[in-house]
Scaffold this motif. Structure first.
Motif, PDB file in Angstrom:
ATOM      1  N   PHE A 131     -16.893 -39.003   2.691  1.00 17.31           N
ATOM      2  CA  PHE A 131     -16.899 -38.321   3.995  1.00 17.31           C
ATOM      3  C   PHE A 131     -15.554 -37.641   4.257  1.00 17.31           C
ATOM      4  N   LEU A 132     -14.465 -38.383   4.078  1.00 11.87           N
ATOM      5  CA  LEU A 132     -13.142 -37.825   4.369  1.00 11.87           C
ATOM      6  C   LEU A 132     -12.798 -36.675   3.427  1.00 11.87           C
ATOM      7  N   SER A 133     -13.134 -36.843   2.142  1.00 10.76           N
ATOM      8  CA  SER A 133     -12.832 -35.804   1.174  1.00 10.76           C
ATOM      9  C   SER A 133     -13.655 -34.552   1.444  1.00 10.76           C
ATOM     10  N   ALA A 134     -14.944 -34.730   1.726  1.00  9.81           N
ATOM     11  CA  ALA A 134     -15.812 -33.576   2.006  1.00  9.81           C
ATOM     12  C   ALA A 134     -15.436 -32.917   3.330  1.00  9.81           C
ATOM     13  N   PHE A 135     -15.026 -33.714   4.314  1.00 13.04           N
ATOM     14  CA  PHE A 135     -14.534 -33.151   5.579  1.00 13.04           C
ATOM     15  C   PHE A 135     -13.365 -32.214   5.297  1.00 13.04           C
ATOM     16  N   GLY A 136     -12.416 -32.694   4.492  1.00 17.25           N
ATOM     17  CA  GLY A 136     -11.268 -31.869   4.141  1.00 17.25           C
ATOM     18  C   GLY A 136     -11.670 -30.603   3.409  1.00 17.25           C
ATOM     19  N   ASP A 137     -12.615 -30.727   2.455  1.00 17.36           N
ATOM     20  CA  ASP A 137     -13.078 -29.556   1.702  1.00 17.36           C
ATOM     21  C   ASP A 137     -13.625 -28.477   2.627  1.00 17.36           C
ATOM     22  N   ASN A 138     -14.477 -28.881   3.562  1.00 13.83           N
ATOM     23  CA  ASN A 138     -15.160 -27.906   4.400  1.00 13.83           C
ATOM     24  C   ASN A 138     -14.266 -27.340   5.487  1.00 13.83           C
ATOM     25  N   ALA A 139     -13.411 -28.176   6.059  1.00 10.67           N
ATOM     26  CA  ALA A 139     -12.451 -27.661   7.033  1.00 10.67           C
ATOM     27  C   ALA A 139     -11.464 -26.716   6.347  1.00 10.67           C
ATOM     28  N   LEU A 140     -11.061 -27.067   5.129  1.00 11.53           N
ATOM     29  CA  LEU A 140     -10.078 -26.247   4.421  1.00 11.53           C
ATOM     30  C   LEU A 140     -10.630 -24.862   4.102  1.00 11.53           C
ATOM     31  N   LEU A 141     -11.902 -24.793   3.739  1.00 13.28           N
ATOM     32  CA  LEU A 141     -12.486 -23.486   3.431  1.00 13.28           C
ATOM     33  C   LEU A 141     -12.365 -22.545   4.627  1.00 13.28           C
ATOM     34  N   PHE A 142     -12.801 -23.007   5.800  1.00 14.21           N
ATOM     35  CA  PHE A 142     -12.796 -22.119   6.966  1.00 14.21           C
ATOM     36  C   PHE A 142     -11.378 -21.885   7.495  1.00 14.21           C
TER      37      PHE A 142
ATOM     38  N   ILE B 149     -19.699 -32.038   6.226  1.00 15.37           N
ATOM     39  CA  ILE B 149     -19.826 -30.583   6.304  1.00 15.37           C
ATOM     40  C   ILE B 149     -19.975 -30.157   7.756  1.00 15.37           C
ATOM     41  N   LEU B 150     -20.809 -30.894   8.474  1.00 17.74           N
ATOM     42  CA  LEU B 150     -21.061 -30.600   9.886  1.00 17.74           C
ATOM     43  C   LEU B 150     -19.760 -30.642  10.693  1.00 17.74           C
ATOM     44  N   LEU B 151     -19.062 -31.764  10.617  1.00 21.11           N
ATOM     45  CA  LEU B 151     -17.853 -31.945  11.419  1.00 21.11           C
ATOM     46  C   LEU B 151     -16.666 -31.169  10.864  1.00 21.11           C
ATOM     47  N   GLY B 152     -16.545 -31.156   9.525  1.00 17.23           N
ATOM     48  CA  GLY B 152     -15.426 -30.458   8.914  1.00 17.23           C
ATOM     49  C   GLY B 152     -15.482 -28.958   9.122  1.00 17.23           C
ATOM     50  N   SER B 153     -16.676 -28.377   8.965  1.00 18.59           N
ATOM     51  CA  SER B 153     -16.816 -26.934   9.166  1.00 18.59           C
ATOM     52  C   SER B 153     -16.465 -26.560  10.600  1.00 18.59           C
TER      53      SER B 153
END
Length: 397
Positions: A24-35, A148-152
């Protein structure tokens, strides 16, 4: 931390919870980082066609390191491999924060992600097995999509406020993932003692490719997941240009909200797949794959925000129902042939080659001036036809 875990452990075990939290934490970072990085490119006046290039350097890392990361995942305790990979992601995000060229920093994150993926999926087959593996994949996908939901949304909203703050949050999330990895049980290496010389490593990887692509079931899974993720990453960039064109909205947050709606749908679709599909009935997911393309086609023609949200939610449900059983099938068959880590590395090669191809075509279409609505309609129609062809081939088998 060094004890082994029985392969039939419940999906609610301490080990699975640690894996899920780290993911969760890693994917959150991935998706927030993209945007956040896309917002940085926009603020520095990079051209529109360069946005997909950012993702292409990311997936290029997957392709370049594909022959090696599967063996790394199978040669060491997978929880420790995950920790090392998240540390690379942290380094990449921090470097962007401190002014390093965003394409260089994002490449570092891509290398970390390439090493992370075989370990995060391969460890599921070591913590559980059989039909529980489908449920474990459902839990993993639900965690990923929640991220993805929260990170994006976090990436877009924070970037509208302050780009550097958005990038800093990404680095913090990767740091949290490194800490969560410490609580994953240190399982025995799946295939210790393999050669680390370049030629044997690449030979072993390409042999795993041959084994999986020659097997009808694993080839079916590889083709399905490659098309799905190639389409998914292209849709993200399509939304960035579609929102201002079709809706007249120019902020950074709206595309992330639309991506989040897809994520909500995938959580529901993944949950439905865990209940309704087994390894013996994987073909039930195929109609959902065809619907993805149909919904993209209809979505591209919309000019109202409400209908866009509804269609993307439906698209997400179809996506979750489609991809979870295919992932479980590959992990189960791969574990007994080439090793789970190698199987996921082969899958990553196929998925990222598809992403690279689709992103390249998308970037080219934008550069030559194809209208974004036309790109969406053509993209959706071709995807529906491709999945239909795959289903016909599978049924004939």
């Amino acid at each position: 931390m060094s004890e082994s875990v029985p392969t039939n452990t419940s999906i609610w075990s301490k080990g699975m919870m640690a894996v899920t939290a780290a993911q969760f934490l890693s994917a959150f970072g991935d998706n927030a980082l993209l945007f956040a990085t896309l917002a940085l490119l926009k603020s520095q006046f990079y051209p529109d066609w360069s946005q997909p290039i950012l993702q292409m350097v990311f997936v290029g890392a997957y392709i370049i390191f594909a022959p090696f990361v599967g063996q790394v995942a199978d040669s060491f305790a997978k929880g420790r491999v995950m920790m090392f990979a998240n540390s690379l992601k942290l380094l990449g995000a921090a470097s962007i924060c401190f002014g390093v060229n965003p394409f260089i920093g994002y490449t570092l994150v891509g290398i970390g992600a390439a090493a992370y993926s075989p370990a995060k999926y391969g460890i599921l087959g070591e913590l559980t097995t059989g039909d529980k593996l489908v449920k474990a994949n459902g839990l993993m996908e639900a965690s990923t999509i929640a991220a993805i939901l929260l990170g994006s949304m976090a990436g877009g909203v924070l970037a509208d406020w302050h780009v550097l703050a958005a990038l800093g949050v990404c680095a913090v999330m990767y740091g949290g993932a490194v800490i969560a990895n410490l609580f994953i049980p240190k399982l025995p290496a799946a295939r210790p003692g393999q050669s680390w010389r370049f030629t044997p490593m690449t030979a072993s990887f390409f042999n795993a490719c041959r084994v999986l692509w020659r097997n009808g079931e694993t080839r079916f899974s590889l083709l399905g997941t490659s098309m799905f993720w190639g389409a998914g990453v292209t849709l993200r960039f399509l939304l960035v240009l579609w929102v201002p064109t079709a809706l007249g909205i120019t902020d950074n947050a709206t595309p992330t909200y639309l991506n989040a709606m897809v994520a909500v749908g995938i959580v529901l679709g993944a949950g439905a797949a865990a209940k309704l599909v087994t390894l013996q009935t994987v073909a039930r997911c195929m109609p959902a794959g065809i619907l993805i393309g149909v919904v993209v086609l209809i979505f591209a023609l919309q000019h109202a925000l409400l209908s866009a949200y509804a269609l993307l939610f439906l698209m997400g449900i179809c996506g979750g129902f489609f991809v979870v059983p295919l992932n479980a099938l590959l992990q189960e068959r791969g574990k007994h042939t080439v090793g789970a880590g190698n199987a996921i590395a082969v899958q990553n090669l196929g998925e990222n080659a598809a992403m690279l191809l689709m992103l390249g075509l998308y970037s080219l279409a934008v550069k030559v001036g194809v209208p974004v609505v036309g790109i969406g309609v053509g993209f959706g129609g071709l995807f529906a036809l491709a999945i239909t062809g795959l289903w016909i081939w599978q049924r004939r088998r």
